[in-house]
Design a protein around this motif. Structure first.
Motif, short mmCIF file in Angstrom:
data_model
loop_
_atom_site.label_atom_id
_atom_site.label_comp_id
_atom_site.label_asym_id
_atom_site.label_seq_id
_atom_site.Cartn_x
_atom_site.Cartn_y
_atom_site.Cartn_z
N LYS A 39 -5.33 8.77 -5.32
CA LYS A 39 -5.55 8.88 -6.77
C LYS A 39 -5.65 7.51 -7.45
O LYS A 39 -5.02 7.24 -8.47
CB LYS A 39 -4.42 9.70 -7.40
CG LYS A 39 -4.34 11.13 -6.84
CD LYS A 39 -3.14 11.87 -7.35
CE LYS A 39 -3.08 13.26 -6.71
NZ LYS A 39 -1.86 14.01 -7.10
N GLY A 40 -6.45 6.66 -6.82
CA GLY A 40 -6.75 5.37 -7.42
C GLY A 40 -5.77 4.26 -7.11
O GLY A 40 -6.00 3.12 -7.52
N ARG A 41 -4.69 4.56 -6.40
CA ARG A 41 -3.72 3.53 -6.03
C ARG A 41 -3.56 3.48 -4.51
O ARG A 41 -3.66 4.51 -3.84
CB ARG A 41 -2.36 3.82 -6.67
CG ARG A 41 -2.32 3.52 -8.16
CD ARG A 41 -0.91 3.65 -8.69
NE ARG A 41 -0.81 3.22 -10.07
CZ ARG A 41 0.30 3.25 -10.78
NH1 ARG A 41 1.43 3.68 -10.24
NH2 ARG A 41 0.31 2.85 -12.04
N VAL A 42 -3.29 2.27 -4.02
CA VAL A 42 -3.11 2.08 -2.58
C VAL A 42 -1.63 2.01 -2.26
O VAL A 42 -0.85 1.35 -2.97
CB VAL A 42 -3.83 0.80 -2.10
CG1 VAL A 42 -3.62 0.62 -0.59
CG2 VAL A 42 -5.32 0.87 -2.44
N TYR A 43 -1.23 2.70 -1.19
CA TYR A 43 0.15 2.71 -0.72
C TYR A 43 0.15 2.35 0.76
O TYR A 43 -0.77 2.70 1.50
CB TYR A 43 0.80 4.09 -0.91
CG TYR A 43 0.79 4.57 -2.33
CD1 TYR A 43 1.87 4.32 -3.18
CD2 TYR A 43 -0.30 5.26 -2.85
CE1 TYR A 43 1.87 4.76 -4.49
CE2 TYR A 43 -0.32 5.69 -4.17
CZ TYR A 43 0.76 5.44 -4.98
OH TYR A 43 0.75 5.86 -6.28
N ARG A 44 1.18 1.65 1.17
CA ARG A 44 1.33 1.33 2.60
C ARG A 44 2.30 2.32 3.23
O ARG A 44 3.48 2.38 2.87
CB ARG A 44 1.84 -0.10 2.80
CG ARG A 44 2.19 -0.42 4.26
CD ARG A 44 2.25 -1.91 4.50
NE ARG A 44 0.92 -2.50 4.33
CZ ARG A 44 0.68 -3.82 4.43
NH1 ARG A 44 1.68 -4.66 4.67
NH2 ARG A 44 -0.54 -4.28 4.27
#
Length: 329
Positions: free
Chosen positions: A180-185
């Motif tokens: 949803k438009g954000r990057v997570y590791r």
């Protein structure tokens, strides 16, 4: 009666010091002194015995009961890592994560496939799983044997956390995923296993045989603790160097209050400690409370729920399911 109470008092003090020693795992690594980490395995037995003895002093109308009750408050947080009764968290979950050690699908790949499909999770972290599962709508990533990550979202990058020492097992893989438009590791973790068989830890009436079993178990535990210490260094590097919020989960082969727990959770939030209810026991092959599966997250990724799903028996581990709430971009 006085002699009996003196013996109980000495035993109670001894248990208190053993419990306090488990807290030293936050500071003393296994390579320096592994016995504190060994004590963490017995934390449930120690704390239950401590509580029973405290009740003994309460019913004996002894002032020392208040001293032991006050000292016991130190262990509230360590207890909650095993058994927790948190209040419901507010917020609409918008990231769902499932973690499961599949034991290579030995108890039925079809059952595992059906369960994973039914979860409708955003990200699925699998350990001891080389083949993976083909689930409609999901991308499958197998960056290294033993780890599989499934996601419904865009994969930005992937990396194997590979130690330089060839004798040291790879502790995890990192996958950067845009949701949803954000990057997570996301970091899928599987620390070095102990490789115990049930017969190795099952005691019988033969004292000599039991003594040898205990020695054999300790011979496996101590070297594995030291390997975990090295593996944690690579995992911490992946967390600390991440430009994105982190969700770290998997099979740590380590109990709460251990060196592994303290150092892998540093700067992160334990989803069970924040939102879990009941027991966190996730490994059910032995008749003993063992929590070795976890999901941690950065502070900006707020846990909303955490469940150990005991309604299914897919391997020797129960699946753990966590939901998180993040502010819309």
């Amino acid at each position: 009666m006085k002699i009996f109470r003196l013996i109980v008092f000495i035993a109670h003090l001894g248990i208190l010091f053993l419990l306090l020693a488990t807290l030293l795992n936050a500071y003393i690594p296994p390579k320096i002194f592994p016995w504190f980490n060994l004590l963490s395995l017995g934390f449930p037995v120690l704390i239950i015995t401590y509580c029973i003895l405290t009740l003994f002093w309460v019913f004996s109308w002894k002032k020392r009961a208040f001293v032991f009750m006050f000292a016991g408050l130190i262990f509230l947080s360590p207890i909650k890592r095993w058994v927790n009764y948190s209040t419901d968290k507010r917020g609409n979950p918008n990231i769902k994560v499932v973690s499961l050690n599949t034991k290579s699908g030995g108890l039925g790949r079809d059952k595992i496939q059906s369960f994973l499909q039914s979860q409708n999770a955003d990200v699925i972290l699998l350990q001891e799983e080389g083949k993976g599962y083909d689930i409609e709508g999901y991308q499958k990533v197998n960056p290294f044997g033993g780890f599989t990550v499934l996601t419904r979202h865009k994969i930005i990058s992937q990396k194997v956390l590979r130690p330089q020492d060839e004798d040291l097992r790879i502790p995890g893989v990192q996958i950067d995923i845009e949701i949803k438009g954000r990057v997570y590791r996301f970091i899928d973790v599987y620390l070095h296993p102990f490789r115990f068989e049930k017969e190795m830890v099952k005691l019988n009436g033969n004292s000599d045989a039991n003594e040898q079993k205990v020695k054999d178990v300790i011979k496996k535990l101590i070297p594995t603790f030291k390997k975990h210490q090295e593996q944690i260094g690579f995992l911490r590097e992946a967390v600390e160097n991440s430009p994105y919020p982190v969700i770290l989960g998997g099979d740590f082969n380590s109990v709460p209050n251990s060196y592994e727990y303290y150092h892998l959770s540093e700067g992160l939030e334990d989803a069970f400690l924040s939102t879990g209810k009941g027991s966190a026991t996730s490994f059910h092959d032995y008749k003993f409370p063992i929590r070795i599966d976890y999901i941690f997250s950065s502070k900006s990724v707020r846990p909303v729920s955490y469940v150990v799903d005991r309604s299914v028996s897919l391997s020797d581990h129960y699946p753990v399911v966590a939901e998180f709430s993040v502010e819309p971009k």
